[in-house]
Scaffold this motif. Sequence first.
Motif, PDB file in Angstrom:
ATOM      1  N   PHE A 259       0.823  -1.203   0.000  1.00  0.00           N
ATOM      2  CA  PHE A 259       0.000   0.000   0.000  1.00  0.00           C
ATOM      3  C   PHE A 259       0.859   1.257   0.000  1.00  0.00           C
ATOM      4  CE2 PHE A 259      -2.113   3.352   2.509  1.00  0.00           C
ATOM      5  CZ  PHE A 259      -3.094   3.663   1.595  1.00  0.00           C
ATOM      6  N   LEU A 260       1.939   1.247   0.756  1.00  0.00           N
ATOM      7  CA  LEU A 260       2.817   2.408   0.827  1.00  0.00           C
ATOM      8  C   LEU A 260       3.709   2.531  -0.398  1.00  0.00           C
ATOM      9  CD1 LEU A 260       3.895   2.242   4.564  1.00  0.00           C
ATOM     10  CD2 LEU A 260       2.232   3.781   3.538  1.00  0.00           C
ATOM     11  N   GLY A 261       3.738   1.500  -1.224  1.00  0.00           N
ATOM     12  CA  GLY A 261       4.543   1.543  -2.431  1.00  0.00           C
ATOM     13  C   GLY A 261       6.034   1.499  -2.155  1.00  0.00           C
ATOM     14  N   ILE A 262       6.440   0.767  -1.099  1.00  0.00           N
ATOM     15  CA  ILE A 262       7.857   0.780  -0.745  1.00  0.00           C
ATOM     16  C   ILE A 262       8.582  -0.473  -1.215  1.00  0.00           C
ATOM     17  CG2 ILE A 262       7.444   2.247   1.252  1.00  0.00           C
ATOM     18  CD1 ILE A 262       7.664  -0.085   3.058  1.00  0.00           C
ATOM     19  N   HIS A 263       7.952  -1.222  -2.111  1.00  0.00           N
ATOM     20  CA  HIS A 263       8.626  -2.374  -2.673  1.00  0.00           C
ATOM     21  C   HIS A 263       9.278  -1.973  -4.009  1.00  0.00           C
ATOM     22  CE1 HIS A 263       4.660  -2.028  -4.373  1.00  0.00           C
ATOM     23  NE2 HIS A 263       4.936  -2.876  -5.326  1.00  0.00           N
ATOM     24  N   ASN A 264      10.393  -2.591  -4.300  1.00  0.00           N
ATOM     25  CA  ASN A 264      11.056  -2.428  -5.604  1.00  0.00           C
ATOM     26  C   ASN A 264      11.334  -0.965  -5.971  1.00  0.00           C
ATOM     27  OD1 ASN A 264      10.864  -5.223  -5.953  1.00  0.00           O
ATOM     28  ND2 ASN A 264       8.812  -5.045  -6.836  1.00  0.00           N
ATOM     29  N   SER A 265      11.836  -0.207  -5.040  1.00  0.00           N
ATOM     30  CA  SER A 265      12.168   1.179  -5.326  1.00  0.00           C
ATOM     31  C   SER A 265      13.270   1.648  -4.405  1.00  0.00           C
ATOM     32  CB  SER A 265      10.939   2.069  -5.146  1.00  0.00           C
ATOM     33  OG  SER A 265      11.288   3.417  -5.340  1.00  0.00           O
ATOM     34  N   THR A 266      14.205   2.430  -4.971  1.00  0.00           N
ATOM     35  CA  THR A 266      15.296   2.964  -4.165  1.00  0.00           C
ATOM     36  C   THR A 266      14.978   4.354  -3.630  1.00  0.00           C
ATOM     37  OG1 THR A 266      16.363   3.832  -6.163  1.00  0.00           O
ATOM     38  CG2 THR A 266      17.035   1.639  -5.403  1.00  0.00           C
ATOM     39  N   LEU A 267      13.931   4.994  -4.141  1.00  0.00           N
ATOM     40  CA  LEU A 267      13.530   6.299  -3.635  1.00  0.00           C
ATOM     41  C   LEU A 267      12.950   6.154  -2.240  1.00  0.00           C
ATOM     42  CD1 LEU A 267      11.775   8.093  -6.641  1.00  0.00           C
ATOM     43  CD2 LEU A 267      13.780   8.886  -5.391  1.00  0.00           C
ATOM     44  N   THR A 268      13.315   7.070  -1.356  1.00  0.00           N
ATOM     45  CA  THR A 268      12.806   7.002   0.022  1.00  0.00           C
ATOM     46  C   THR A 268      11.805   8.102   0.338  1.00  0.00           C
ATOM     47  OG1 THR A 268      14.633   8.366   0.849  1.00  0.00           O
ATOM     48  CG2 THR A 268      14.957   5.963   0.818  1.00  0.00           C
TER      49      THR A 268
ATOM     50  N   PHE B  51       6.106  18.119   0.933  1.00  0.00           N
ATOM     51  CA  PHE B  51       6.594  17.337  -0.196  1.00  0.00           C
ATOM     52  C   PHE B  51       6.622  15.843   0.132  1.00  0.00           C
ATOM     53  CE2 PHE B  51       8.741  21.515  -0.181  1.00  0.00           C
ATOM     54  CZ  PHE B  51       8.077  22.069  -1.267  1.00  0.00           C
ATOM     55  N   GLU B  52       7.008  15.527   1.355  1.00  0.00           N
ATOM     56  CA  GLU B  52       7.006  14.132   1.796  1.00  0.00           C
ATOM     57  C   GLU B  52       5.589  13.560   1.786  1.00  0.00           C
ATOM     58  OE1 GLU B  52       9.369  11.960   2.810  1.00  0.00           O
ATOM     59  OE2 GLU B  52      11.112  13.252   2.545  1.00  0.00           O
ATOM     60  N   TYR B  53       4.634  14.377   2.220  1.00  0.00           N
ATOM     61  CA  TYR B  53       3.253  13.886   2.249  1.00  0.00           C
ATOM     62  C   TYR B  53       2.722  13.624   0.846  1.00  0.00           C
ATOM     63  CZ  TYR B  53      -1.448  13.082   3.884  1.00  0.00           C
ATOM     64  OH  TYR B  53      -2.646  12.476   4.164  1.00  0.00           O
ATOM     65  N   LEU B  54       2.993  14.550  -0.075  1.00  0.00           N
ATOM     66  CA  LEU B  54       2.550  14.332  -1.454  1.00  0.00           C
ATOM     67  C   LEU B  54       3.171  13.061  -2.027  1.00  0.00           C
ATOM     68  CD1 LEU B  54       2.636  17.890  -3.093  1.00  0.00           C
ATOM     69  CD2 LEU B  54       0.696  16.671  -2.095  1.00  0.00           C
ATOM     70  N   ALA B  55       4.450  12.838  -1.736  1.00  0.00           N
ATOM     71  CA  ALA B  55       5.119  11.633  -2.230  1.00  0.00           C
ATOM     72  C   ALA B  55       4.499  10.383  -1.632  1.00  0.00           C
ATOM     73  CB  ALA B  55       6.609  11.695  -1.900  1.00  0.00           C
TER      74      ALA B  55
ATOM     75  N   VAL C 106       7.983  12.345 -10.816  1.00  0.00           N
ATOM     76  CA  VAL C 106       7.396  13.301  -9.866  1.00  0.00           C
ATOM     77  C   VAL C 106       8.038  13.140  -8.490  1.00  0.00           C
ATOM     78  CG1 VAL C 106       5.289  14.004  -8.673  1.00  0.00           C
ATOM     79  CG2 VAL C 106       5.220  13.458 -11.110  1.00  0.00           C
ATOM     80  N   ASN C 107       8.236  11.895  -8.069  1.00  0.00           N
ATOM     81  CA  ASN C 107       8.835  11.674  -6.761  1.00  0.00           C
ATOM     82  C   ASN C 107      10.293  12.124  -6.699  1.00  0.00           C
ATOM     83  OD1 ASN C 107       6.707  10.828  -5.247  1.00  0.00           O
ATOM     84  ND2 ASN C 107       7.106   8.639  -5.452  1.00  0.00           N
ATOM     85  N   LEU C 108      11.003  12.027  -7.821  1.00  0.00           N
ATOM     86  CA  LEU C 108      12.365  12.563  -7.859  1.00  0.00           C
ATOM     87  C   LEU C 108      12.345  14.069  -7.607  1.00  0.00           C
ATOM     88  CD1 LEU C 108      13.837  10.587 -10.881  1.00  0.00           C
ATOM     89  CD2 LEU C 108      14.715  10.522  -8.539  1.00  0.00           C
ATOM     90  N   LEU C 109      11.376  14.754  -8.188  1.00  0.00           N
ATOM     91  CA  LEU C 109      11.236  16.189  -7.961  1.00  0.00           C
ATOM     92  C   LEU C 109      10.877  16.460  -6.500  1.00  0.00           C
ATOM     93  CD1 LEU C 109      10.920  19.159  -8.740  1.00  0.00           C
ATOM     94  CD2 LEU C 109       8.584  18.609  -9.520  1.00  0.00           C
ATOM     95  N   LEU C 110       9.927  15.697  -5.955  1.00  0.00           N
ATOM     96  CA  LEU C 110       9.507  15.901  -4.568  1.00  0.00           C
ATOM     97  C   LEU C 110      10.649  15.621  -3.595  1.00  0.00           C
ATOM     98  CD1 LEU C 110       5.922  14.359  -4.706  1.00  0.00           C
ATOM     99  CD2 LEU C 110       6.520  16.783  -4.461  1.00  0.00           C
ATOM    100  N   GLU C 111      11.480  14.628  -3.918  1.00  0.00           N
ATOM    101  CA  GLU C 111      12.619  14.344  -3.055  1.00  0.00           C
ATOM    102  C   GLU C 111      13.599  15.516  -3.055  1.00  0.00           C
ATOM    103  OE1 GLU C 111      14.473  10.323  -2.040  1.00  0.00           O
ATOM    104  OE2 GLU C 111      15.578  10.957  -3.818  1.00  0.00           O
ATOM    105  N   ARG C 112      13.827  16.101  -4.218  1.00  0.00           N
ATOM    106  CA  ARG C 112      14.739  17.249  -4.302  1.00  0.00           C
ATOM    107  C   ARG C 112      14.167  18.439  -3.531  1.00  0.00           C
ATOM    108  NH1 ARG C 112      15.626  21.476  -8.099  1.00  0.00           N
ATOM    109  NH2 ARG C 112      14.100  20.640  -9.568  1.00  0.00           N
ATOM    110  N   LEU C 113      12.863  18.684  -3.690  1.00  0.00           N
ATOM    111  CA  LEU C 113      12.230  19.793  -2.976  1.00  0.00           C
ATOM    112  C   LEU C 113      12.245  19.560  -1.470  1.00  0.00           C
ATOM    113  CD1 LEU C 113       9.179  20.358  -5.346  1.00  0.00           C
ATOM    114  CD2 LEU C 113      11.175  21.849  -5.090  1.00  0.00           C
TER     115      LEU C 113
END
Length: 248
Positions: free
Chosen positions: A11-20, A186-190, A219-226
């Motif tokens: 549900f959180l989408g935290i599988h198979n991704s290196t973005l935190t 930004f974290e919440y939107l991600a 989009v998440n790459l942008l949110l992580e930078r912000l």
Amino acid sequence: MMKIKNSLKKFLGIHNSTLTVGKNNETTRNQWIISTLGKLPSGLRILDVGAGEKPYEDYCTHLDYISQDFGKYNPNDVNFGLQVDDWNYGKLDIISDIASIPVADNSFDAILCTEVLEHVINPKEAIKEFSRILKSGGYLIITTPFCSLTHFAPYHFYSGFSRFFYETVLKNNYYDIEVTSNGNYFEYLAQEINRLEYTGKKYSNVELTKNERKRMRTVNLLLERLSKQDSGSDELLCFGYFILARRK
């Protein structure tokens, strides 16, 4: 650190991704709670209010730990909103309403209440009860969401609380109130973007394409930078608040 169930990971989408970005809500909260508990002087008598499955009991070995809950939640009772796969209270020391805990005045040196008040119809009455049973100089540790999706139905009465709720309600009963934000705009939107694949499938019966998932990642790459350059967006939106207060 506590393990996140597989269904929640999906549900959180935290599988198979290196973005935190957007994925540290629970981790940051757990770290703060565990650190705060560890700083309490040994031997204090602590009440874990709304203890549920007692996830923090193991971090209270230096304390006299007592658990309380109303003991009625069952994930199989209502198929609505977000529910956990299973739930087991185990042995609770006190089973009661949160606003009417059957103990004497000034019974505890500390109270722990994590992710509970949004599930209480009258949260101000619960805080009033905390004031009654907490000793002078005692510690009050609270965490709640600022904004949350429906979960633990039918016991979900508020999506969350602002810092001003605590500053207003606690000021007459507690002092040295510390309010700490968890996350930012930004974290919440991600976090919500991370949930999109799951919710799209469940509520729209739509499987995201490979290109759509790539766009989500962009989009998440942008949110992580912000988020890394954030300077106060938590005043607009965040995951929730951590409260540490002491009784007058």
